[in-house]
Every structure is written in C-alpha cells, then in structure tokens.
Design a protein around this motif. Sequence first.
Motif, PDB file in Angstrom:
ATOM      1  N   LEU A  43      39.607  25.086  65.747  1.00  0.00           N
ATOM      2  CA  LEU A  43      38.993  23.766  65.695  1.00  0.00           C
ATOM      3  C   LEU A  43      40.023  22.780  65.160  1.00  0.00           C
ATOM      4  N   MET A  44      39.903  21.540  65.615  1.00  0.00           N
ATOM      5  CA  MET A  44      40.766  20.471  65.107  1.00  0.00           C
ATOM      6  C   MET A  44      39.889  19.355  64.569  1.00  0.00           C
ATOM      7  N   VAL A  45      40.255  18.830  63.410  1.00  0.00           N
ATOM      8  CA  VAL A  45      39.652  17.623  62.855  1.00  0.00           C
ATOM      9  C   VAL A  45      40.704  16.534  62.995  1.00  0.00           C
ATOM     10  N   ALA A  46      40.345  15.435  63.656  1.00  0.00           N
ATOM     11  CA  ALA A  46      41.292  14.351  63.915  1.00  0.00           C
ATOM     12  C   ALA A  46      40.748  13.046  63.355  1.00  0.00           C
ATOM     13  N   ILE A  47      41.518  12.397  62.495  1.00  0.00           N
ATOM     14  CA  ILE A  47      41.134  11.104  61.947  1.00  0.00           C
ATOM     15  C   ILE A  47      41.614  10.029  62.925  1.00  0.00           C
ATOM     16  N   LEU A  48      40.689   9.192  63.365  1.00  0.00           N
ATOM     17  CA  LEU A  48      40.972   8.209  64.410  1.00  0.00           C
ATOM     18  C   LEU A  48      41.143   6.794  63.869  1.00  0.00           C
ATOM     19  N   ASP A  49      41.026   6.619  62.565  1.00  0.00           N
ATOM     20  CA  ASP A  49      41.111   5.295  61.958  1.00  0.00           C
ATOM     21  C   ASP A  49      42.534   4.763  61.958  1.00  0.00           C
ATOM     22  N   GLY A  50      42.648   3.446  61.795  1.00  0.00           N
ATOM     23  CA  GLY A  50      43.935   2.766  61.757  1.00  0.00           C
ATOM     24  C   GLY A  50      43.967   1.668  62.798  1.00  0.00           C
ATOM     25  N   ASN A  51      45.062   0.916  62.831  1.00  0.00           N
ATOM     26  CA  ASN A  51      45.188  -0.128  63.857  1.00  0.00           C
ATOM     27  C   ASN A  51      45.086   0.483  65.244  1.00  0.00           C
ATOM     28  N   THR A  52      45.685   1.623  65.411  1.00  0.00           N
ATOM     29  CA  THR A  52      45.543   2.453  66.604  1.00  0.00           C
ATOM     30  C   THR A  52      45.481   3.886  66.123  1.00  0.00           C
TER      31      THR A  52
ATOM     32  N   ASP B 178      35.795   3.148  61.217  1.00  0.00           N
ATOM     33  CA  ASP B 178      36.079   1.715  61.256  1.00  0.00           C
ATOM     34  C   ASP B 178      34.780   0.909  61.184  1.00  0.00           C
ATOM     35  N   THR B 179      34.657   0.066  60.170  1.00  0.00           N
ATOM     36  CA  THR B 179      33.426  -0.688  59.940  1.00  0.00           C
ATOM     37  C   THR B 179      33.177  -1.762  60.988  1.00  0.00           C
ATOM     38  N   ARG B 180      34.174  -2.102  61.779  1.00  0.00           N
ATOM     39  CA  ARG B 180      33.970  -3.120  62.811  1.00  0.00           C
ATOM     40  C   ARG B 180      33.060  -2.636  63.928  1.00  0.00           C
TER      41      ARG B 180
ATOM     42  N   ASN C 136      37.225 -10.613  70.133  1.00  0.00           N
ATOM     43  CA  ASN C 136      36.585  -9.304  70.074  1.00  0.00           C
ATOM     44  C   ASN C 136      36.284  -8.975  68.620  1.00  0.00           C
ATOM     45  N   GLN C 137      35.021  -8.802  68.298  1.00  0.00           N
ATOM     46  CA  GLN C 137      34.606  -8.491  66.935  1.00  0.00           C
ATOM     47  C   GLN C 137      34.615  -6.986  66.643  1.00  0.00           C
ATOM     48  N   PHE C 138      34.911  -6.209  67.659  1.00  0.00           N
ATOM     49  CA  PHE C 138      34.893  -4.763  67.529  1.00  0.00           C
ATOM     50  C   PHE C 138      36.312  -4.218  67.604  1.00  0.00           C
ATOM     51  N   HIS C 139      36.493  -3.041  67.103  1.00  0.00           N
ATOM     52  CA  HIS C 139      37.790  -2.367  67.164  1.00  0.00           C
ATOM     53  C   HIS C 139      37.860  -1.541  68.438  1.00  0.00           C
ATOM     54  N   TYR C 140      39.032  -1.410  68.994  1.00  0.00           N
ATOM     55  CA  TYR C 140      39.216  -0.658  70.239  1.00  0.00           C
ATOM     56  C   TYR C 140      39.953   0.644  69.954  1.00  0.00           C
ATOM     57  N   LEU C 141      39.495   1.716  70.550  1.00  0.00           N
ATOM     58  CA  LEU C 141      40.209   2.991  70.545  1.00  0.00           C
ATOM     59  C   LEU C 141      40.578   3.325  71.976  1.00  0.00           C
TER      60      LEU C 141
ATOM     61  N   VAL D 256      32.397  11.468  65.244  1.00  0.00           N
ATOM     62  CA  VAL D 256      31.411  11.062  64.248  1.00  0.00           C
ATOM     63  C   VAL D 256      31.968   9.872  63.476  1.00  0.00           C
ATOM     64  N   ASN D 257      31.077   9.163  62.748  1.00  0.00           N
ATOM     65  CA  ASN D 257      31.556   7.957  62.064  1.00  0.00           C
ATOM     66  C   ASN D 257      31.407   7.991  60.543  1.00  0.00           C
TER      67      ASN D 257
END
Length: 158
Positions: free
Chosen positions: A68-77, A102-104, A123-128, A143-144
Amino acid sequence: MKIYFANALFSQAEINYNAQLAQQIRQLSPDIDLYLPQENGDINDKQAYADSTMIAQADTEQLVHSDLMVAILDGNTIDNGVATEIGVAYAKQIPVIGLYTDTRQQGADNQEKLQALSQIAENQFHYLNLYTTGLIKLNGTIVNNEPDLLAAVKKYLN
C-alpha cells in the motif's frame, strides 16, 4: 503489511508532519512496516551525498515491495517525487490512498465561488493534476482528513 509513505521532505514543517502522521499509521497495528523515505539516512541525510540514481533505486526498491502507498497531495502542486511514485505504484498495481487536505475545496456549494470560476483568474478552488489523481482513483482512493486516512489504511489491513 508494508506501506510506502510519499510526501515532500524538504522543509522542517514537511519533515515534522511526515513523522507525526507516520507515527499515527504505525500505531494502527504491529503488522505495519511503514517506509518513510526521510528516515533513510543513506539517501536523505542532506549533509551527506546521494545522487539521483541512488535515491531512485533506494526508494523504488521500497515502493515496489509495498502492499500500500500513502501519498500526501497537498502543496502548490503535488510534489514531483510523489507524483512519480504514484505512477510507479499504479504501474505495479499497488493501491494508493491519497490525502488531500487543502481547505480551498470547502464551499463547493457556494454559488459565489462557483460563479467566480467563469471569471479570469478568479478560481476559488485549488487544482490537482487530473491524470495523477485519476491514477490514484483507478487503484485506490483520495480522502481529505487524517481520520479518514487512518480508517482507509485499516480497511487494507483486513
């Protein structure tokens, strides 16, 4: 169960967060063997030297032998290394749990925020990156929050 933990590890805040969350995951079960790259001094002691092939070989060896992998997706990208590791995990059919806090992303039903999407540079939301998140969703979940992450890890333990 072998778990690979993927996140940036270049600031004290990232290092501290990784260590704190890794500890919570490890406490879920004595059967968890979690690899946290920042703990591998052979390649991540920033006072020492490790070239790109040493880093790639060491981390990939751990990743491809994980369940299994846990990946943190937060950050500018999404961190470049994390995105690459997600691609390797997908290719090796290793499930990935992405954590995106990301709270956005809040206010998805707020009409003002939704209307702002039609305005240039409002854009008020963050993009991944959709390709990277798509790879996760094809063989895992996103998950968030931390409690949901820990619950998702528990599901893979069973």
